[in-house]
Motif scaffolding. Structure first.
Motif, short mmCIF file in Angstrom:
data_model
loop_
_atom_site.label_atom_id
_atom_site.label_comp_id
_atom_site.label_asym_id
_atom_site.label_seq_id
_atom_site.Cartn_x
_atom_site.Cartn_y
_atom_site.Cartn_z
N GLY A 172 0.78 -1.23 0.00
CA GLY A 172 0.00 0.00 0.00
C GLY A 172 0.81 1.28 0.00
N SER A 173 2.12 1.19 0.12
CA SER A 173 2.95 2.40 0.11
C SER A 173 3.10 2.92 -1.31
N ILE A 174 3.15 4.24 -1.45
CA ILE A 174 3.17 4.88 -2.77
C ILE A 174 4.23 5.96 -2.82
N THR A 175 5.07 5.89 -3.83
CA THR A 175 6.04 6.95 -4.11
C THR A 175 5.51 7.78 -5.27
N LEU A 176 5.49 9.08 -5.08
CA LEU A 176 4.96 10.00 -6.08
C LEU A 176 6.10 10.75 -6.75
N GLU A 177 6.02 10.92 -8.06
CA GLU A 177 7.06 11.68 -8.76
C GLU A 177 6.49 12.45 -9.94
N HIS A 178 7.12 13.61 -10.21
CA HIS A 178 6.93 14.29 -11.48
C HIS A 178 7.59 13.43 -12.54
N ALA A 179 7.02 13.38 -13.73
CA ALA A 179 7.67 12.66 -14.83
C ALA A 179 7.72 13.57 -16.04
N GLU A 180 8.82 13.49 -16.76
CA GLU A 180 8.89 14.17 -18.04
C GLU A 180 8.05 13.38 -19.04
N CYS A 181 8.07 13.74 -20.30
CA CYS A 181 7.16 13.19 -21.30
C CYS A 181 7.07 11.67 -21.21
N LEU A 182 5.86 11.14 -21.07
CA LEU A 182 5.63 9.70 -21.02
C LEU A 182 5.22 9.14 -22.39
N ALA A 183 5.41 9.94 -23.43
CA ALA A 183 5.17 9.50 -24.81
C ALA A 183 3.75 9.01 -25.02
N ALA A 184 2.80 9.75 -24.47
CA ALA A 184 1.39 9.37 -24.62
C ALA A 184 0.54 10.62 -24.81
N CYS A 185 1.00 11.54 -25.66
CA CYS A 185 0.29 12.79 -25.85
C CYS A 185 -1.12 12.57 -26.39
N ASP A 186 -1.33 11.44 -27.10
CA ASP A 186 -2.66 11.16 -27.64
C ASP A 186 -3.66 10.80 -26.56
N PHE A 187 -3.19 10.56 -25.34
CA PHE A 187 -4.08 10.20 -24.24
C PHE A 187 -3.97 11.19 -23.07
N ALA A 188 -3.38 12.34 -23.31
CA ALA A 188 -3.10 13.29 -22.23
C ALA A 188 -4.38 13.77 -21.55
N PRO A 189 -4.28 14.02 -20.23
CA PRO A 189 -3.12 13.82 -19.35
C PRO A 189 -3.02 12.37 -18.87
N VAL A 190 -1.80 11.89 -18.71
CA VAL A 190 -1.58 10.50 -18.32
C VAL A 190 -0.72 10.41 -17.07
N LEU A 191 -0.81 9.27 -16.43
CA LEU A 191 0.13 8.92 -15.37
C LEU A 191 0.46 7.44 -15.52
#
Length: 290
Positions: A172-191
């Motif tokens: 259940g522990s979660i690490t959160l981070e900013h990410a640079e381009c995830l190469a999924a602009c066609d589905f933006a916004p993505v995580l």
């Protein structure tokens, strides 16, 4: 030559006067653990610490090295192997890679600190990467990251970049981070969660997703392979997969395209668009000599 005032004292004293020894012995009533700035379980025992990288990990490292004509080429998957064991790359992990590959620790550290996929602090069971590059940010990525940071924070303090909600490595522990381009602009916004895509997100959907993860659930990604955990994914990135073919297919196969992804190619086919042919033997432009 010492003067009478400079005769060594039995124990250290403030100032420049010499002492017979450099420490003062603790009495029997001194609680060493209480006054120590570092407290680790087992620090007063004579038993050696458990070996992080045992014989099985060494064998896996050797298997990785054997894939390459030069051992140093194995460094990137070796670092993923380390993360599959530790949940991050510790200094011990750096030393392990250096020893196995015949590199200096400085050479390994230079690679670890260059790539953001190698973490220098223990990660949670799940790594949540929110794309905050231009298009995703404009379509709501910044708002998603901000909402998750506030939701996962404690005592009114938002969770910071590469910080963990819960105990790192625990369920259940979660690490959160900013990410640079995830190469999924066609589905933006993505995580991404452990590098699997969750497309067309909103702050509300993202909060619902991380709450499910904290409850021990594993919601299916929008596309790609089924969700696992961070350490398991790191093992796959090191090149180790289930031997059973059916399980292998379950772990790695999954649809990675959608209508949005293929729309440009479909329009080109419908309208007869083609890329211009490249001319052959085109001379390179003259470059001024330096």
């Amino acid at each position: 030559m010492t003067t009478p005032s400079q005769q060594p004292s039995p124990t250290p004293k403030p100032g420049r006067d010499p002492a017979e020894r450099t420490h003062a012995a603790a009495g029997e009533d001194v609680d060493v653990m209480a006054i120590s700035p570092v407290r680790e379980e087992g620090m007063l025992t004579d038993e050696p610490p458990a070996e992080t990288f045992g014989a099985d990990v060494v064998a896996q490292a050797r298997e990785i090295i054997a894939r390459y004509p030069q051992s140093r080429s194995a460094l990137l998957p070796m670092l993923h192997l380390v993360q599959s064991v530790e949940g991050y790359v510790s200094q011990e992990g750096v030393a392990f890679c250096a020893e196995q590959l015949g590199l200096s620790e400085a050479e390994v550290s230079a690679v670890v600190t260059f790539y953001t996929m190698y973490k220098r602090k223990p990660c949670g069971e799940h790594l949540v990467s929110v794309c905050t590059n231009t298009l995703c940010a404009a379509l709501g990525g910044d708002a998603i990251y901000r909402q998750l940071a506030e939701h996962l924070g404690e005592d009114g303090k938002p969770l910071g970049h590469e910080e963990t909600a819960g105990t790192p490595g625990e369920p259940g522990s979660i690490t959160l981070e900013h990410a640079e381009c995830l190469a999924a602009c066609d589905f933006a916004p993505v995580l991404q969660v452990n590098y699997e895509y969750y497309d067309n997100q909103t702050p509300e959907k993202a909060v619902e997703l991380v709450d499910s993860l904290r409850r021990g659930e594993k919601p299916a990604p929008t596309r790609g392979a089924p969700l696992s955990d961070f350490k398991s994914v790191e093992r796959q990135l090191a090149g180790f997969f289930p031997e059973d073919d059916d399980q292998f297919r379950i772990d790695v196969d999954g649809p990675s395209q959608a209508v949005e992804t293929l729309r440009g190619a479909q329009l080109a086919a419908e309208r007869g668009w083609t890329a211009p042919a490249m001319a052959e033997d085109v001379p390179l432009p003259e470059v001024e000599a330096k």
